[in-house]
Write a protein that holds these residues in place. Structure first.
Motif, PDB file in Angstrom:
ATOM      1  N   GLU A   1       0.846  -1.193   0.000  1.00 11.42           N
ATOM      2  CA  GLU A   1       0.000   0.000   0.000  1.00 11.42           C
ATOM      3  C   GLU A   1       0.883   1.245   0.000  1.00 11.42           C
ATOM      4  N   PRO A   2       0.416   2.316  -0.620  1.00  8.15           N
ATOM      5  CA  PRO A   2       1.189   3.561  -0.540  1.00  8.15           C
ATOM      6  C   PRO A   2       1.225   4.086   0.895  1.00  8.15           C
ATOM      7  N   PHE A   3       2.293   4.735   1.218  1.00  6.76           N
ATOM      8  CA  PHE A   3       2.393   5.449   2.485  1.00  6.76           C
ATOM      9  C   PHE A   3       2.907   6.841   2.146  1.00  6.76           C
ATOM     10  N   THR A   4       2.123   7.836   2.465  1.00  7.54           N
ATOM     11  CA  THR A   4       2.451   9.175   1.986  1.00  7.54           C
ATOM     12  C   THR A   4       2.603  10.182   3.107  1.00  7.54           C
ATOM     13  N   VAL A   5       3.661  10.918   3.026  1.00  7.44           N
ATOM     14  CA  VAL A   5       3.842  12.071   3.901  1.00  7.44           C
ATOM     15  C   VAL A   5       4.190  13.260   3.012  1.00  7.44           C
ATOM     16  N   ILE A   6       3.429  14.323   3.148  1.00  8.59           N
ATOM     17  CA  ILE A   6       3.773  15.551   2.440  1.00  8.59           C
ATOM     18  C   ILE A   6       4.609  16.376   3.403  1.00  8.59           C
ATOM     19  N   MET A   7       5.783  16.762   2.966  1.00  7.70           N
ATOM     20  CA  MET A   7       6.656  17.541   3.848  1.00  7.70           C
ATOM     21  C   MET A   7       6.091  18.951   4.030  1.00  7.70           C
ATOM     22  N   PRO A   8       6.000  19.413   5.260  1.00  6.53           N
ATOM     23  CA  PRO A   8       5.635  20.824   5.432  1.00  6.53           C
ATOM     24  C   PRO A   8       6.731  21.661   4.778  1.00  6.53           C
ATOM     25  N   PRO A   9       6.388  22.412   3.755  1.00  7.28           N
ATOM     26  CA  PRO A   9       7.455  23.096   3.027  1.00  7.28           C
ATOM     27  C   PRO A   9       8.125  24.169   3.882  1.00  7.28           C
ATOM     28  N   PRO A  10       9.419  24.053   4.110  1.00  8.42           N
ATOM     29  CA  PRO A  10      10.095  25.070   4.914  1.00  8.42           C
ATOM     30  C   PRO A  10      10.047  26.431   4.207  1.00  8.42           C
ATOM     31  N   ASN A  11       9.955  27.476   5.011  1.00  5.98           N
ATOM     32  CA  ASN A  11       9.978  28.827   4.458  1.00  5.98           C
ATOM     33  C   ASN A  11      11.331  29.096   3.814  1.00  5.98           C
ATOM     34  N   ALA A  12      11.290  29.451   2.540  1.00  7.68           N
ATOM     35  CA  ALA A  12      12.555  29.667   1.838  1.00  7.68           C
ATOM     36  C   ALA A  12      13.062  31.086   2.067  1.00  7.68           C
ATOM     37  N   ASN A  13      13.208  31.443   3.334  1.00  6.06           N
ATOM     38  CA  ASN A  13      13.723  32.794   3.601  1.00  6.06           C
ATOM     39  C   ASN A  13      14.892  32.776   4.573  1.00  6.06           C
ATOM     40  N   GLY A  14      15.524  31.626   4.709  1.00  7.64           N
ATOM     41  CA  GLY A  14      16.683  31.532   5.593  1.00  7.64           C
ATOM     42  C   GLY A  14      17.285  30.166   5.432  1.00  7.64           C
TER      43      GLY A  14
ATOM     44  N   ASP B   1       8.327  26.742   0.671  1.00  6.41           N
ATOM     45  CA  ASP B   1       7.249  27.721   0.766  1.00  6.41           C
ATOM     46  C   ASP B   1       7.799  29.120   0.493  1.00  6.41           C
ATOM     47  N   HIS B   2       7.108  29.860  -0.383  1.00  7.79           N
ATOM     48  CA  HIS B   2       7.530  31.247  -0.612  1.00  7.79           C
ATOM     49  C   HIS B   2       7.246  32.086   0.631  1.00  7.79           C
ATOM     50  N   ALA B   3       6.287  31.609   1.452  1.00  4.21           N
ATOM     51  CA  ALA B   3       6.004  32.201   2.768  1.00  4.21           C
ATOM     52  C   ALA B   3       5.785  33.704   2.732  1.00  4.21           C
ATOM     53  N   GLY B   4       4.864  34.120   1.876  1.00  5.87           N
ATOM     54  CA  GLY B   4       4.534  35.525   1.624  1.00  5.87           C
ATOM     55  C   GLY B   4       4.953  36.551   2.653  1.00  5.87           C
ATOM     56  N   PHE B   5       4.096  36.772   3.631  1.00  2.00           N
ATOM     57  CA  PHE B   5       4.335  37.841   4.596  1.00  2.00           C
ATOM     58  C   PHE B   5       5.634  37.619   5.374  1.00  2.00           C
ATOM     59  N   GLU B   6       5.850  36.376   5.813  1.00  2.00           N
ATOM     60  CA  GLU B   6       7.052  36.061   6.591  1.00  2.00           C
ATOM     61  C   GLU B   6       8.313  36.457   5.813  1.00  2.00           C
TER      62      GLU B   6
ATOM     63  N   VAL C   1       8.766  40.189   5.436  1.00  2.00           N
ATOM     64  CA  VAL C   1       9.284  40.789   6.662  1.00  2.00           C
ATOM     65  C   VAL C   1      10.797  40.572   6.760  1.00  2.00           C
ATOM     66  N   VAL C   2      11.230  39.345   6.465  1.00  2.00           N
ATOM     67  CA  VAL C   2      12.666  39.044   6.494  1.00  2.00           C
ATOM     68  C   VAL C   2      13.404  39.928   5.501  1.00  2.00           C
ATOM     69  N   TYR C   3      12.833  40.046   4.317  1.00  2.00           N
ATOM     70  CA  TYR C   3      13.515  40.820   3.280  1.00  2.00           C
ATOM     71  C   TYR C   3      13.542  42.305   3.623  1.00  2.00           C
ATOM     72  N   ASN C   4      12.446  42.748   4.237  1.00  2.00           N
ATOM     73  CA  ASN C   4      12.378  44.136   4.676  1.00  2.00           C
ATOM     74  C   ASN C   4      13.515  44.448   5.654  1.00  2.00           C
ATOM     75  N   LYS C   5      13.738  43.535   6.593  1.00  2.00           N
ATOM     76  CA  LYS C   5      14.818  43.720   7.560  1.00  2.00           C
ATOM     77  C   LYS C   5      16.178  43.755   6.875  1.00  2.00           C
ATOM     78  N   LYS C   6      16.325  42.861   5.916  1.00  2.00           N
ATOM     79  CA  LYS C   6      17.584  42.791   5.165  1.00  2.00           C
ATOM     80  C   LYS C   6      17.843  44.131   4.469  1.00  2.00           C
ATOM     81  N   LEU C   7      16.799  44.685   3.862  1.00  2.00           N
ATOM     82  CA  LEU C   7      16.944  45.973   3.192  1.00  2.00           C
ATOM     83  C   LEU C   7      17.304  47.075   4.184  1.00  2.00           C
ATOM     84  N   GLU C   8      16.644  47.032   5.339  1.00  2.00           N
ATOM     85  CA  GLU C   8      16.935  48.034   6.369  1.00  2.00           C
ATOM     86  C   GLU C   8      18.409  48.015   6.738  1.00  2.00           C
TER      87      GLU C   8
END
Length: 726
Positions: A34-47, A81-86, A89-96
């Motif tokens: 039988e199949p056994f499936t786990v979808i990985m919670p996509p890590p936020n690609a911001n670090g 995960d492109h992780a929109g708002f998160e 925010v990270v990128y905003n700090k980087k720019l600052e």
RNA sequence: GGGCGGUUAGCUCAGUUGGUUAGAGCGUCACAUUGACAUUGUGAAGGUCACAGGUUCAAAUCCUGUAUCGCCCACCA
């Protein structure tokens, strides 16, 4: 076999050979299971990956490797995960930090910059996941901004809209002044603040009587449009008369509503619908009794507008408050009090959330759809109640249900650049009734040639993007829909393993949207892990300097040591505790495994290959014990009790197999003239070793695989330990 | 304000449906060992199971209450 286990050299080599074999892909597994499936919670690609990621990798990899060895078609689907708002925010700090201003960069440029930033993080994280031994199927890797994923998200949105479960309305929302976007109710925290509670007389227009109103926000008084009193308060006899706004002298109808708390303040409330959500509700309940329309006197930057009056215009909220205090001094019925209360703040920056009324997209949580099927909430609640979805540990079920019991509609519009644009267009003409009935709303990603209702070509796009959780809430089915046949084969998935901190953000949304969209639950079991803490139970943070970088310690002590350290000593749903000392201890265990294997192999003797062994009672007891351990570990793994499974194995391998079994057989090895006896001893050791390597493999894949590769060919039935029969 | 959980050895934690003498890892102490072991082995000390009642032949475990710590949710201005 090398005298020392060299993890630095062997780990990469081992992972490479696994990957090359293609066996992470269930299609290549030679099995009818039988199949056994786990979808990985996509890590936020911001670090980069932190210790929490190492924890989820370990837990999920254990499940996947165990299932694979059990002969199931094991699919672990990775992603990012492109992780929109998160991420914004990270990128905003980087720019600052770089001295650049986020707000001065044109939107399109900003989008491109963040995209490049995200994609390079994503690539880097992929390497880190491999380093941690993740046996996921890279051929199916997905990204939340992949075109086909977005397509699925658009379809869901359209379907929800057609079913009446998504609507656009002007309603109170949480506005973060720093980030210039609305936030969902989950993205705000409450902090205790001490403010002044002002008691202000609102005189009646036709007498000297007054109503005493308590407020913490006198600066919003110019936007008052009514005074509401509790029906049982002493003011109730004044209902229907007019009060005078103490700042701008406008007439305010006195209305009655039980939403006003009788016991709080004075039992009377000023109604400022555009700056307070309770007030908005009360206004909606009494729209017919109130002549004036609500106005907004605070702009998106937290400054008073012209409508606040010349004395307040242009001031920031805080200054406007003191200014209002000055203006109102004459109207105070008593001195302001110090007042401690909970204030909503942005979960990212901590700045005070300003309630604003804005045109936004919402998802109905508790109301039924047009065709009177169940509400999204009911879909989820029923799935959990009926046991179709189980939580590990089950106390999360209570927490989940409690949250589901009081839900408000979900604001899914965000005014940020980094995200999936809401696929809507607005007809500005609205030339006929059909178009007006739809409010000129056209759900479409691409710009339509003309308005389907009135034919106008004056169409403007929606500029808001989705709350990231709206799209990631569709991750389990969206990812499986991208390869033909996968959805049918692998959905519903078996386990969703993630942190309990996102049970509402993500798990709840996946359950609701998953059932809504597919008619079936997205996963059968939810395994929730906690937050990794240091040996003193402290949260890890850079400022405390107690952060453990999983890749760094893996480099020093080996990935296996890090993995088993994260598993042993923590029960599902509790916060795991880890320290460098603990990892060091399990590094010794890695060494022990290697050396025990080496010892057994060293003592094999080809010359007695053809001798029939004569097993002693002790040999037989040893094998029986092995079988007992195997049963125990199996049942622990089946119950998601990874902690105890790991502990059982650790204890068995080291303190029974190595300390007792090997020791007791030593005299029967080497120069034993009794060949049948020697054969029995070596064979027993080999058998236990092989079985142990198998059982340890999900936990410590590298050292066990490397040891397996050293075994004599006759006991290696497969190319890899990874696909051996459990 | 509503809800959930914890309190067991110096520290971090286990303890399944109540059932012998309450366990593990780390730490401490003693002894041994150059061994297959970047060490390891053998052994020891260490607990009124937060507190108070109750149920029971029997309670760390079930019930009630108290104390205390933590977490989550929350439109009393």
């Amino acid at each position: 076999m090398d005298t020392r286990y060299n993890h630095k050299e062997l780990e990469d080599k081992t992972y490479e050979s696994w990957e090359k074999s293609g066996l992470f892909n269930p299609d290549n597994l030679n099995t009818d299971g039988e199949p056994f499936t786990v979808i990985m919670p996509p890590p936020n690609a911001n670090g980069s990956l932190h210790i929490g990621h190492a924890l989820f990798v370990t837990l999920q990899d254990i499940m996947i490797r165990y299932a694979r060895m059990k002969g199931r078609k094991a699919l672990w689907l990775p992603g990012a995960d492109h992780a929109g708002f998160e991420t914004q925010v990270v990128y905003n700090k980087k720019l600052e930090k770089e001295g650049r201003s986020f707000w001065k960069i044109p939107k399109e440029e900003l989008y491109e910059e963040i995209k490049n930033f995200t994609l390079s993080n994503k690539q880097y994280m992929k390497g880190q996941l491999k380093k941690l031994g993740a046996s996921c199927d890279w051929s199916r890797e997905k990204f939340t901004l992949d075109d086909d994923i977005k397509e699925v998200v658009y379809e869901t949105f359209k379907s929800l809209y057609d079913d009446g479960l998504v609507y656009r309305a002007e309603q109170p929302v949480n506005w973060c002044i720093k980030h210039q976007t609305t936030l969902s109710d989950l993205e705000i925290k409450h902090e205790e603040k001490t403010d002044k509670l002002y008691y202000i007389k609102y005189k009646l227009s036709d007498s000297d009587e007054f109503i005493e109103v308590a407020t913490t926000r006198p600066e919003t008084i110019p936007a008052d449009i009514a005074v509401a009193v509790h029906p049982e308060s002493k003011w109730s006899k004044l209902v229907g008369r007019k009060a005078i706004n103490p700042i701008n002298s406008k007439e305010l109808p006195v209305i009655s509503d039980k939403l006003v708390e009788l016991d709080f303040g004075t039992g009377a409330l000023k109604i400022t619908p555009y700056h307070d959500s309770t007030d908005f509700t009360i206004w909606k309940n009494h729209e017919s009794e109130i002549e004036s329309k609500p106005i907004s006197i605070i702009d998106q930057y937290g400054k008073m507008t012209a409508e606040a009056g010349s004395k307040l215009e242009g001031l920031k909220i805080k200054n406007a408050r003191s200014q209002a205090e000055e203006i109102l001094k004459e109207s105070f019925s008593r001195e302001p009090e110090e007042y401690k209360h909970q204030v909503a703040v942005c979960y990212k920056c901590g700045s005070i959330i300003e309630p604003r009324v804005m045109m936004q997209w919402f998802v109905k949580m508790t109301e039924k759809s047009n065709d009177k099927k169940l509400s999204l909430r009911d879909l989820a609640v029923n799935a959990v109640k009926s046991g179709k979805i189980k939580f590990v540990s089950d106390r999360f079920e209570k927490i989940f249900m409690h949250w589901m019991s009081n839900l408000r509609d979900w604001n899914i519009s965000r005014q940020i650049v980094w995200g999936i644009r809401i696929p809507a267009w607005y007809c500005t003409d609205q030339k006929n009734d059909a178009c007006r009935k739809k409010n000129g709303i056209i759900i479409s990603n691409n710009k339509p040639d003309k308005c389907p209702y009135c034919g106008s070509t004056d169409l403007i796009p929606e500029e808001d993007v989705f709350d990231t959780w709206f799209s990631s809430g569709q991750w389990p089915f969206a990812t499986l829909m991208s390869k033909p046949g996968d959805f049918e084969k692998f959905y519903p998935t078996d386990v969703m393993e993630t942190g309990w901190d996102i049970i509402f953000f993500w798990v709840a949304r996946m359950i609701m949207l998953g059932i809504y969209r597919t008619g079936d639950v997205p996963f059968r079991t939810v395994y929730l892990h906690g937050l990794v803490r240091d040996k003193d139970r402290q949260k890890m943070s850079k400022s405390k300097g107690n952060v453990i970088n999983p890749l760094e310690v893996a480099d020093i002590y080996g990935t296996d040591a890090v993995r088993i350290s994260l598993v042993i000593g923590s029960v599902a749903g509790n916060d795991p505790v880890i320290s460098e000392d603990k990892i060091k201890g399990y590094r010794n265990f890695t060494t022990k495994i290697w050396n025990a294997a080496r010892f057994v192999l060293m003592n094999l003797d080809e010359k007695i290959d053809n001798i029939e062994p004569v097993f002693t009672e002790e040999d037989k007891a040893d094998i029986e014990r092995l079988n007992g351990v195997k049963k125990e570990v199996e049942s622990q793994l089946d119950n998601y009790d990874f902690n105890h499974a790991g502990e059982t194995l650790y204890h068995y391998f080291w303190h029974e197999f190595a300390d007792k079994v090997i020791e007791s057989k030593k005299p029967r090895l080497a120069d034993n003239p009794n060949k049948e006896d020697k054969k029995a001893a070596t064979e027993t050791l080999l058998k236990i070793l092989v079985a142990s390597l198998k059982m340890l493999h999900p936990f410590m894949p590298f050292v066990t695989e490397s040891a397996y590769q050293e075994l004599p060919e006759k006991v290696r039935t497969k190319e890899f330990l990874m696909i051996e029969n459990w």
